[in-house]
Design a protein around this motif. Structure first.
Motif, PDB file in Angstrom:
ATOM      1  N   ARG A 198      -0.287  53.965  19.048  1.00  0.00           N
ATOM      2  CA  ARG A 198       0.559  53.184  19.142  1.00  0.00           C
ATOM      3  C   ARG A 198       0.653  52.085  17.941  1.00  0.00           C
ATOM      4  O   ARG A 198       0.015  50.702  17.651  1.00  0.00           O
ATOM      5  CB  ARG A 198      -0.003  52.288  20.769  1.00  0.00           C
ATOM      6  CG  ARG A 198       1.077  51.561  21.146  1.00  0.00           C
ATOM      7  CD  ARG A 198       0.535  50.964  22.571  1.00  0.00           C
ATOM      8  NE  ARG A 198      -0.453  49.798  22.660  1.00  0.00           N
ATOM      9  CZ  ARG A 198      -0.198  48.817  22.299  1.00  0.00           C
ATOM     10  NH1 ARG A 198       0.504  48.744  22.212  1.00  0.00           N
ATOM     11  NH2 ARG A 198      -1.341  48.042  22.577  1.00  0.00           N
ATOM     12  N   GLU A 200       2.591  48.721  16.788  1.00  0.00           N
ATOM     13  CA  GLU A 200       2.795  47.598  17.234  1.00  0.00           C
ATOM     14  C   GLU A 200       3.536  47.062  17.703  1.00  0.00           C
ATOM     15  O   GLU A 200       5.010  47.332  17.469  1.00  0.00           O
ATOM     16  CB  GLU A 200       2.513  46.815  15.943  1.00  0.00           C
ATOM     17  CG  GLU A 200       1.289  46.172  15.623  1.00  0.00           C
ATOM     18  CD  GLU A 200       0.364  45.231  16.101  1.00  0.00           C
ATOM     19  OE1 GLU A 200       1.398  44.425  16.855  1.00  0.00           O
ATOM     20  OE2 GLU A 200      -1.328  45.002  16.442  1.00  0.00           O
ATOM     21  N   GLY A 201       3.897  46.110  18.851  1.00  0.00           N
ATOM     22  CA  GLY A 201       5.157  45.397  19.501  1.00  0.00           C
ATOM     23  C   GLY A 201       5.581  47.497  20.451  1.00  0.00           C
ATOM     24  O   GLY A 201       6.738  46.559  21.190  1.00  0.00           O
ATOM     25  N   GLU A 204       3.091  48.879  25.957  1.00  0.00           N
ATOM     26  CA  GLU A 204       1.638  49.330  26.655  1.00  0.00           C
ATOM     27  C   GLU A 204       1.675  50.913  27.121  1.00  0.00           C
ATOM     28  O   GLU A 204       2.107  51.207  28.081  1.00  0.00           O
ATOM     29  CB  GLU A 204       0.951  48.550  27.307  1.00  0.00           C
ATOM     30  CG  GLU A 204       1.095  47.239  27.135  1.00  0.00           C
ATOM     31  CD  GLU A 204      -0.494  46.843  26.637  1.00  0.00           C
ATOM     32  OE1 GLU A 204      -1.639  47.693  26.216  1.00  0.00           O
ATOM     33  OE2 GLU A 204      -0.634  46.183  25.665  1.00  0.00           O
ATOM     34  N   ASP A 271      -3.597  46.163  10.545  1.00  0.00           N
ATOM     35  CA  ASP A 271      -3.386  45.094  11.176  1.00  0.00           C
ATOM     36  C   ASP A 271      -2.083  45.340  10.440  1.00  0.00           C
ATOM     37  O   ASP A 271      -1.326  45.377   9.900  1.00  0.00           O
ATOM     38  CB  ASP A 271      -4.453  44.103  10.532  1.00  0.00           C
ATOM     39  CG  ASP A 271      -5.923  44.031  10.920  1.00  0.00           C
ATOM     40  OD1 ASP A 271      -5.910  44.944  11.985  1.00  0.00           O
ATOM     41  OD2 ASP A 271      -6.246  43.353  10.135  1.00  0.00           O
ATOM     42  N   GLY A 272      -0.680  44.940  12.164  1.00  0.00           N
ATOM     43  CA  GLY A 272       0.031  44.996  11.720  1.00  0.00           C
ATOM     44  C   GLY A 272       1.165  45.757  11.996  1.00  0.00           C
ATOM     45  O   GLY A 272       2.428  45.661  11.530  1.00  0.00           O
ATOM     46  N   GLU A 273       0.382  46.594  12.009  1.00  0.00           N
ATOM     47  CA  GLU A 273       1.482  48.372  11.784  1.00  0.00           C
ATOM     48  C   GLU A 273       1.426  48.734  13.163  1.00  0.00           C
ATOM     49  O   GLU A 273       1.316  49.743  14.049  1.00  0.00           O
ATOM     50  CB  GLU A 273       0.773  49.155  11.006  1.00  0.00           C
ATOM     51  CG  GLU A 273       2.109  48.524   9.714  1.00  0.00           C
ATOM     52  CD  GLU A 273       1.670  49.819   8.069  1.00  0.00           C
ATOM     53  OE1 GLU A 273       2.289  50.615   8.902  1.00  0.00           O
ATOM     54  OE2 GLU A 273       1.214  49.161   7.812  1.00  0.00           O
ATOM     55  N   ALA A 275      -1.264  48.795  16.839  1.00  0.00           N
ATOM     56  CA  ALA A 275      -1.792  48.082  17.688  1.00  0.00           C
ATOM     57  C   ALA A 275      -2.777  48.453  18.174  1.00  0.00           C
ATOM     58  O   ALA A 275      -4.218  48.674  18.509  1.00  0.00           O
ATOM     59  CB  ALA A 275      -1.083  47.957  19.130  1.00  0.00           C
ATOM     60  N   GLU A 276      -3.403  50.407  18.323  1.00  0.00           N
ATOM     61  CA  GLU A 276      -4.070  51.086  19.098  1.00  0.00           C
ATOM     62  C   GLU A 276      -4.548  52.806  18.445  1.00  0.00           C
ATOM     63  O   GLU A 276      -3.487  53.086  18.197  1.00  0.00           O
ATOM     64  CB  GLU A 276      -4.198  51.312  20.897  1.00  0.00           C
ATOM     65  CG  GLU A 276      -4.361  50.203  20.954  1.00  0.00           C
ATOM     66  CD  GLU A 276      -4.500  50.302  22.895  1.00  0.00           C
ATOM     67  OE1 GLU A 276      -5.365  50.594  23.088  1.00  0.00           O
ATOM     68  OE2 GLU A 276      -3.151  49.684  23.434  1.00  0.00           O
TER      69      GLU A 276
END
Length: 319
Positions: A198, A200-201, A204, A271-273, A275-276
């Motif tokens: 997933r 970032e941004g 959910e 990080d920053g790219e 999320a999960e």
């Protein structure tokens, strides 16, 4: 394991002859204009779509004048009929042709009022001709908006060759539409698990496969290995080509692969790219594809994307 795409990606479909030699033949283009069909694209990259089959609404060319407008782009010919696209002016909010409103220019009556829809929303629902015309038009107009000045001298440019080039008014340099190569890779374990991530941004629960842009001097396969390692911290092997699809947001060509990784390797989302990231069983992915929303925390890529076709094909390969 290996597998192939079960169908062409939605935006890879194209039936119209692009007719490249015609782009410089102004006389022939003018001669075919009275019978031509025109697709209108607004500033948000949307076109009018309607009907039970989600048909792309196109208008008779003479509604736009006796000759092609300066900002029109020639998309090609099919069965002797030329297909063009024009951008909606900045100060226009709608285009309607009262004498012809309510008809599809494929010839059938629309079953509902046409509405403005973008390619992401409707690309998978259109027929082959509509998907190809819409994709090409969006890609070209994105490029025209970003290429109004010469990259060499800064002079103003104008559209030439029926919208397939821009010429500098100062130095005469010609520039052609750019396409940025990107890779997209479905990483699996060689058996029944796939690695999904997933961004970032993203909402959910929205997951897809991994992707990234090709760097200068880099091969496609090297890019696959680098991007997967950078984004989730795992190394891949057995990289295999699957297919490609234009993604005109604004000007990418997505080149698809699948590759194998060890699910025992700890995942390290960038990080920053990312999320999960997680490994998911084939049976779970199959359920999420068959009934979107039925699997908590697993919404997959939309149907217009090549990612959807890749995931669908991997599930099908498992029988």
């Amino acid at each position: 394991m290996t597998f192939e795409l079960v169908e062409l990606p939605s935006l890879s479909r194209f039936t119209v002859d692009r007719s490249e030699p015609l782009r410089g033949d102004a006389e022939r283009l003018r001669a075919g204009w009275p019978q031509a069909k025109v697709l209108v694209i607004d500033r948000k990259g949307r076109a009018k779509v309607g009907g039970r089959g989600k048909l792309l609404v196109r208008r008779p060319a003479p509604e736009f004048g006796d000759t092609p407008p300066d900002d029109a782009v020639f998309l090609g010919e099919e069965e002797g009929v030329a297909h063009w696209a024009v951008p909606l002016a900045d100060d226009e909010t709608d285009v309607s042709a009262p004498a012809t409103r309510g008809r599809s220019w494929f010839g059938g009556e629309l079953g509902e009022e046409p509405e403005w829809l973008d390619l992401r929303a409707v690309g998978a629902l259109l027929d082959d001709t509509g998907a190809g015309l819409f994709t090409s038009a969006v890609a070209l107009f994105h490029w025209h908006r970003s290429a109004r000045f010469c990259a060499v001298c800064g002079g103003a440019t104008r559209s030439v060759k029926a919208g397939w080039a821009r010429e500098c008014s100062a130095c005469g340099r010609e520039e052609y539409p750019r396409t940025d190569a990107a890779v997209i890779c479905l990483v699996h374990d060689g058996a029944d698990r796939v690695l999904l991530a997933r961004g970032e941004g993203w909402p959910e629960g929205r997951y897809s496969v991994l992707a990234g842009f090709v760097e200068a001097g880099e091969s496609l396969e090297s890019c696959v290995g680098r991007e997967v390692l950078e984004e989730v911290g795992v190394r891949v092997s057995d990289i295999r080509y699957l297919g490609s699809q234009p993604w005109p947001f604004p000007r990418s060509l997505m080149v698809a692969f699948h590759a194998v990784a060890d699910p025992g390797t700890p995942l390290a989302p960038a990080d920053g790219e990312i999320a999960e990231a997680k490994w998911v069983e084939r049976s779970v992915v199959a359920k999420a594809l068959a009934a979107p929303g039925s699997v908590p925390d697993l919404l997959l890529a939309p149907g217009a994307s090549i990612a959807y076709r890749m995931i669908q094909s991997w599930v099908a390969a498992g029988g």
